[in-house]
Scaffold this active site. Structure first.
Site, mmCIF file in Angstrom:
data_model
loop_
_atom_site.group_PDB
_atom_site.id
_atom_site.type_symbol
_atom_site.label_atom_id
_atom_site.label_comp_id
_atom_site.label_asym_id
_atom_site.label_seq_id
_atom_site.Cartn_x
_atom_site.Cartn_y
_atom_site.Cartn_z
ATOM 1 N N TYR A 48 -59.633 -59.695 23.527
ATOM 2 C CA TYR A 48 -58.900 -58.852 24.489
ATOM 3 C C TYR A 48 -58.507 -57.567 23.770
ATOM 4 O O TYR A 48 -59.290 -57.023 22.996
ATOM 5 C CB TYR A 48 -57.714 -59.633 25.069
ATOM 6 C CG TYR A 48 -57.205 -59.037 26.352
ATOM 7 C CD1 TYR A 48 -58.067 -58.816 27.429
ATOM 8 C CD2 TYR A 48 -55.869 -58.693 26.489
ATOM 9 C CE1 TYR A 48 -57.608 -58.247 28.610
ATOM 10 C CE2 TYR A 48 -55.397 -58.145 27.668
ATOM 11 C CZ TYR A 48 -56.270 -57.913 28.718
ATOM 12 O OH TYR A 48 -55.807 -57.356 29.875
ATOM 13 N N LYS A 103 -73.156 -77.644 44.065
ATOM 14 C CA LYS A 103 -74.300 -76.813 43.674
ATOM 15 C C LYS A 103 -74.099 -76.249 42.272
ATOM 16 O O LYS A 103 -75.037 -76.173 41.470
ATOM 17 C CB LYS A 103 -74.491 -75.668 44.667
ATOM 18 C CG LYS A 103 -74.898 -76.086 46.058
ATOM 19 C CD LYS A 103 -76.346 -76.509 46.151
ATOM 20 C CE LYS A 103 -77.279 -75.334 46.101
ATOM 21 N NZ LYS A 103 -78.627 -75.636 46.621
#
Length: 419
Positions: A48, A103
């Site tokens: 970050y 899925k």
């Protein structure tokens, strides 16, 4: 206990197991993982601020570098509006979330592709299109799922025009690819050819119309394909057809399913349970092929069909019968091949390459690990084995490679294959 009571008891038990599976020990089926170390202050300064600013600057200068510095190139969105979820219909986008998570599991398990499932509340096809287009920069590909016809055709076409990443409606093309691979093998076993076959397609939604288009691309004759919807045969004299059904209309005197099935070589059912009678099946041509793909109850049940015709090759959508037409044989590996070469789309050439790879694989000796996975001692190309099994490890090698090569050959690949 009667047979129907026993079946109901089994269904209830499975339903309880499914609810526990989804709820425990942590709700849902997917999560995220961190792929870089995050245990020291220095790690965090790279992950970050301030370190993350440098890849931001690099991507701002060259957007293609998002594929190098982020997970975009291995991330697919599975997106629905919830208008055609499984066989349950328009249950809404939120109720479709378990299917979209499922899925995502299959993408990861079979092709190591990361997925976000996205459920969209959209008041119109255009609103859905705009939503997907706006979030598309996040992803390397878009898998559209469980969107009702005819809007699914409009949505996919518009997104393919607007985006430069693969957009693939699995209910259309995934189903069509697996059907085509199995059908070509079944026709050969029955001593028939696609060009000469008379084909009945029962169901004119996403899968039915896409299936017709792909079979025609592979050599089927359009005038020998008879599509059936709730009003009967889709013929050129009808005035109630939308543009998508109009594209599969034929000039014929046949009006009913029974009319169309007479002397037909092939029946492909993508509709609903128990719509085909034994009497209809009896009128088909010698050595017929029946793909009864309605789930969980086929258009005609295998026990019924095989009692009428002993010269039949049959496939269903169920795992407890031979020749399951299962989309998991296709979409994870098709996207794997497309992502590996950073394809701009999944075009017809890539779909045909997947068909041929699946078709060829079914003709080869079956590895011992596949036999073990299914509790079999023998399995070989023939009437009860016209399509590979989902746990065949060779799928990961063969299908992506074929799709990637077709992408390169057709000019839509932007990288050489990396896998």
């Amino acid at each position: 206990m009667t047979d129907s009571e026993h079946s109901a008891s089994l269904d209830a038990d499975l339903n309880r197991q499914a609810l526990d599976f989804h709820a425990l020990p942590r709700p849902g089926k997917i999560g995220t993982e961190v792929t870089k170390p995050a245990v020291t202050q220095h790690d965090l300064s790279l992950a970050y601020t301030p370190g993350v600013a440098e890849p931001v600057r690099q991507i701002h200068a060259d957007p293609d570098l998002a594929y190098r510095y982020t997970n975009k190139g291995n991330l697919v969105a599975v997106i629905t509006d919830g208008t055609a979820v499984l066989g349950l219909g328009n249950v809404g986008s939120l109720a479709g979330k378990p299917v979209m998570e499922g899925k995502a599991v299959l993408f990861k398990r079979f092709a190591d592709i990361d997925c976000f499932d996205i459920e969209v509340n959209a008041e119109s096809p255009q609103a859905f299109i705009d939503t997907v287009a706006r979030i598309a920069p996040t992803f390397g590909g878009i898998n559209l799922e469980d969107i009702a016809a005819p809007h699914c055709f409009e949505i996919e076409h518009a997104l393919r025009e607007r985006l430069d990443i693969p957009v693939f409606h699995d209910d259309q093309h995934g189903t069509a690819i697996i059907i085509a691979a199995g059908l070509l093998n079944a026709l050969e076993l029955q001593g028939k050819t696609l060009a000469e076959a008379q084909i009945v397609v029962l169901g004119a939604g996403a899968a039915g119309i896409a299936g017709v288009r792909l079979l025609v691309a592979l050599g089927a004759q359009p005038e020998r394909i008879f599509c059936i919807d709730r009003q009967g045969v889709i013929h050129s004299a009808r005035t109630d057809l939308n543009p998508y059904k109009r594209s599969v209309a034929v000039e014929t005197e046949q009006r009913t399913l029974a009319d169309a099935m007479r002397d037909a070589d092939v029946l492909i059912g993508v509709s609903g349970p128990d719509l085909v009678t034994p009497e209809m099946l009896a009128t088909m041509a010698p050595r017929p092929i029946v793909f009864a793909l309605s789930n969980p109850v086929p258009e005609i049940r295998p026990a019924v069909a095989l009692a009428v015709r002993d010269d039949l090759i049959m496939a269903t959508g169920r795992s407890d019968y031979p020749n399951q037409i299962n989309n998991v044989l296709g979409f994870p590996f098709i996207f794997r091949g497309a992502l590996d070469v950073r394809a701009a789309c999944i075009n017809e050439a890539m779909q045909i390459a997947a068909v041929e790879a699946l078709r060829t694989l079914a003709r080869e000796p079956v590895p011992p690990e596949v036999l073990a996975a299914y509790g079999l001692t023998d399995l070989r190309f023939g009437p009860d084995y016209i399509i590979p099994k989902p746990f065949d490890p060779r799928l990961r090698e063969r299908v992506p490679a074929a799709v990637a090569q077709a992408a390169r050959d057709s000019g839509v690949a932007r990288l050489p294959a990396t896998h």
